[in-house]
Motif scaffolding. Structure first.
Motif, short mmCIF file in Angstrom:
data_model
loop_
_atom_site.label_atom_id
_atom_site.label_comp_id
_atom_site.label_asym_id
_atom_site.label_seq_id
_atom_site.Cartn_x
_atom_site.Cartn_y
_atom_site.Cartn_z
N PRO A 28 0.74 -1.03 0.05
CA PRO A 28 -0.10 -0.08 -0.14
C PRO A 28 0.80 1.18 -0.11
O PRO A 28 1.80 1.31 0.53
CB PRO A 28 -0.74 -0.12 1.38
N GLU A 29 0.43 2.35 -0.71
CA GLU A 29 1.37 3.48 -0.79
C GLU A 29 1.44 4.20 0.49
O GLU A 29 2.59 5.04 0.69
CB GLU A 29 0.49 4.51 -1.82
N ASP A 30 0.44 4.02 1.39
CA ASP A 30 0.71 4.81 2.68
C ASP A 30 1.38 3.95 3.66
O ASP A 30 1.50 4.13 4.89
CB ASP A 30 -0.70 5.08 3.28
N GLU A 31 1.96 2.52 3.02
CA GLU A 31 2.48 1.94 4.09
C GLU A 31 4.03 1.61 3.50
O GLU A 31 4.59 0.33 3.62
CB GLU A 31 2.07 0.61 4.41
N ILE A 32 4.75 2.57 3.17
CA ILE A 32 6.08 2.42 2.54
C ILE A 32 6.70 3.72 2.78
O ILE A 32 6.05 4.70 2.28
CB ILE A 32 6.25 2.07 1.17
N LEU A 33 7.94 3.81 3.15
CA LEU A 33 8.66 5.03 3.37
C LEU A 33 10.18 4.82 3.51
O LEU A 33 10.40 3.72 3.81
CB LEU A 33 8.04 6.01 4.45
N GLY A 34 11.05 6.05 3.37
CA GLY A 34 12.37 5.87 3.49
C GLY A 34 12.86 6.63 4.55
O GLY A 34 12.34 7.90 4.33
N TYR A 35 13.94 6.53 5.33
CA TYR A 35 14.34 7.34 6.44
C TYR A 35 15.89 7.17 6.63
O TYR A 35 16.28 5.93 6.21
CB TYR A 35 13.68 7.54 7.42
N TYR A 36 16.66 7.95 7.18
CA TYR A 36 17.78 7.77 7.67
C TYR A 36 17.86 7.38 9.28
O TYR A 36 17.43 8.12 9.90
CB TYR A 36 18.86 9.01 7.56
N ASP A 37 18.31 6.31 9.54
CA ASP A 37 18.40 5.60 10.66
C ASP A 37 19.19 6.18 11.64
O ASP A 37 20.11 7.50 11.21
CB ASP A 37 18.65 3.93 10.75
N ILE A 44 14.53 1.58 4.24
CA ILE A 44 13.26 1.62 3.78
C ILE A 44 12.39 0.48 4.39
O ILE A 44 12.58 -0.59 4.74
CB ILE A 44 13.38 1.14 2.17
N VAL A 45 11.09 0.95 4.93
CA VAL A 45 10.31 0.11 5.85
C VAL A 45 8.80 0.18 4.96
O VAL A 45 8.50 1.07 4.25
CB VAL A 45 10.05 0.62 7.15
N GLY A 46 8.08 -0.72 5.17
CA GLY A 46 7.09 -1.03 4.74
C GLY A 46 6.44 -2.57 4.99
O GLY A 46 6.82 -3.00 5.89
N ALA A 47 5.11 -2.77 4.18
CA ALA A 47 4.50 -3.97 4.41
C ALA A 47 3.90 -4.31 3.08
O ALA A 47 3.24 -3.62 2.44
CB ALA A 47 3.27 -3.77 5.63
N VAL A 48 3.86 -5.83 3.07
CA VAL A 48 3.36 -6.39 2.00
C VAL A 48 1.90 -7.04 2.23
O VAL A 48 2.13 -7.69 3.12
CB VAL A 48 4.24 -7.45 1.38
N LYS A 49 1.07 -6.72 1.45
CA LYS A 49 -0.33 -6.97 1.91
C LYS A 49 -0.89 -8.55 0.81
O LYS A 49 -0.80 -8.19 -0.38
CB LYS A 49 -1.37 -5.83 1.67
N ASN A 50 -1.36 -9.29 1.41
CA ASN A 50 -1.63 -10.48 0.26
C ASN A 50 -3.31 -10.62 0.78
O ASN A 50 -3.35 -11.13 1.71
CB ASN A 50 -0.94 -11.76 0.76
N THR A 51 -3.98 -10.34 -0.19
CA THR A 51 -5.41 -10.56 -0.23
C THR A 51 -5.75 -11.68 -1.12
O THR A 51 -7.14 -12.00 -1.18
CB THR A 51 -6.20 -9.27 -0.79
N GLU A 52 -4.93 -12.50 -1.39
CA GLU A 52 -5.29 -13.74 -2.37
C GLU A 52 -5.75 -14.88 -1.08
O GLU A 52 -5.61 -14.67 -0.12
CB GLU A 52 -4.11 -14.16 -2.96
N ASN A 53 -6.28 -15.87 -1.93
CA ASN A 53 -6.83 -17.14 -0.73
C ASN A 53 -5.69 -17.96 -0.83
O ASN A 53 -6.09 -19.46 -0.47
CB ASN A 53 -7.87 -17.67 -1.62
N ALA A 100 17.95 11.17 -0.72
CA ALA A 100 17.45 9.83 -1.29
C ALA A 100 16.00 9.75 -1.34
O ALA A 100 15.44 10.18 -0.29
CB ALA A 100 17.99 8.62 -0.67
N SER A 101 15.44 9.18 -2.00
CA SER A 101 13.67 8.97 -2.11
C SER A 101 13.66 7.61 -2.98
O SER A 101 14.43 7.30 -4.04
CB SER A 101 13.19 10.38 -2.76
N ILE A 102 12.42 7.11 -2.49
CA ILE A 102 12.12 5.83 -3.32
C ILE A 102 11.14 6.38 -4.66
O ILE A 102 10.09 7.17 -4.46
CB ILE A 102 11.01 4.91 -2.40
N THR A 103 11.59 6.32 -5.69
CA THR A 103 10.84 6.57 -7.07
C THR A 103 9.88 5.31 -7.50
O THR A 103 8.96 5.84 -7.99
CB THR A 103 11.75 6.87 -8.11
#
Length: 378
Positions: A28-37, A44-53, A100-103
């Motif tokens: 999801p676009e609102d669940e990915i971002l990049g930052y300097y730790d 880069i942090v985020g989450a992959v969503k699986n809506t398949e069965n 830097a940015s995620i393109t």
């Protein structure tokens, strides 16, 4: 009736061909971002969503723009079960700029067969607690009737207005959890976001997150992997003898963790030794069912260390009868050849996805055109 049946069957075939292509496995676009730790490493942090069965094995494809240069990152993730998410965190030492940015980002995947969702669950009671410094403590319980191995707990972290700000996984190494057993776990966010945390969510139970690395040895890639909440990169790599490997490790958390390196086996005689900042430390060497060496040891909190692992044995040189050239007989070479074959196979299937639908679509067009021109019987 026969023409209608042809159209229906064609649509079914098209659906079958494109089922995996348009399957809903995404970031999801609102669940990915990049930052300097806190160590200045681009993360880069985020989450992959699986809506398949069905369960899937996702691979993340990222493009990062750094000082006008595009850097591609590809990372495999653990199994994501149906209607579940899997948070991820990727650090890149390649990125040296400050803006830097995620393109672009995308997810490819394949169906995970012979996998069963774990019955290990997070215990939702007063023991699940966010502390003043932002870290989380809690418990997991195995509600199933089978022992679970190499358990990981993942979570997304949110700030004000439910904004996604980070991800985390447990610090402890949980080798196994027996049926009915309860085990404590701890999660820490990156220190740069610790004071902005409102809550943790999206808990997921998974297996090991294996991060691939490689070092060049005698002009060839030596592929290996590791599992840890700390981060490791190849520093000087192999020395000229090809028997000593130098790495750099960074643990941003102030609490100790562990690392488990997985190396392809060259011979049964390899006996490793580990030195951190020039001091020899205790470690555990073992071999798994796939025949790979494992070298595991503790990592101190809030540290940047130079790690030297010695004891590698150089592979023997053998003659390749087909090419009449000398090649190194080692697992990474075989793995590379397998990867090339798989890539060719994927390319063939990719062409099929383009050609077959065009043929079917043309057939559908002919049938529809014929139906339009046909006159009703009197």
């Amino acid at each position: 009736m026969e023409n209608k049946l042809i159209i229906l069957l064609s649509l079914v075939v098209l659906t079958g061909l494109y089922g995996d292509i348009y399957a809903d496995v995404m970031i999801p676009e609102d669940e990915i971002l990049g930052y300097y730790d806190s160590e200045g490493i681009y993360t880069i942090v985020g989450a992959v969503k699986n809506t398949e069965n069905y369960a899937v094995l996702p691979v993340i494809h990222l493009t990062i723009l750094d000082n006008g240069k595009e850097i591609s990152i590809v990372q495999s993730l653990p199994t994501v079960f149906p209607n579940k998410d899997i948070p991820f965190k990727i650090k890149s030492h390649e990125i040296s700029g400050t803006d830097a940015s995620i393109t672009s980002f995308d997810v490819t995947f394949r169906q995970a067969f012979d996998t069963h969702e774990s019955k290990v669950e997070v215990v939702y009671d007063r023991t699940l607690k966010k502390h003043a410094d932002g870290h989380l403590t809690g418990k997991i319980i195995n509600k199933g009737n089978q022992t679970q191995y190499n358990v990981k707990i993942y979570a997304t972290i949110h700030g004000e207005n439910n904004s996604f700000i980070d991800t985390a996984k447990n610090l402890e190494k949980i080798d196994k959890i027996e049926p009915g057993q309860i085990i404590n776990f701890t999660m820490y966010p990156d220190p740069t976001v610790a004071q902005d945390i409102h809550y943790y969510s999206c808990f997921a139970i998974g297996d090991e997150t294996i991060i691939p690395l490689y070092a060049v040895r005698d002009g060839e890639k030596f592929n290996f992997r590791y599992d840890s909440t700390a981060w490791f990169v190849v520093d000087e790599g192999f020395d000229e003898t090809g028997t000593i490997l130098s790495l750099k490790g960074v643990n941003s958390f102030r609490f100790p963790t562990y690392v488990n390196f997985e190396f392809p086996k060259t011979s049964e005689n390899e006996k490793f030794a580990v030195a951190v900042d020039g001091k020899t430390i205790p470690f555990i060497q073992s071999i798994d069912e796939e025949g790979n060496w494992h070298v595991a040891f503790d990592v101190s909190g809030s540290t940047q260390n130079k790690i030297v692992i010695s004891g590698f044995e150089k592979p023997n040189l053998v003659t390749d009868q087909k090419s009449e050239s000398i090649v190194e007989s080692s697992e990474p070479v075989a793995e590379s050849q397998g990867t090339q074959a798989e890539s060719q196979k994927e390319a063939d299937y990719s062409n099929l996805y383009y050609v077959v639908p065009v043929i079917i679509a043309a057939g559908i067009g002919i049938v529809v055109f014929s139906l339009r021109k046909a006159k009703p019987a009197v």
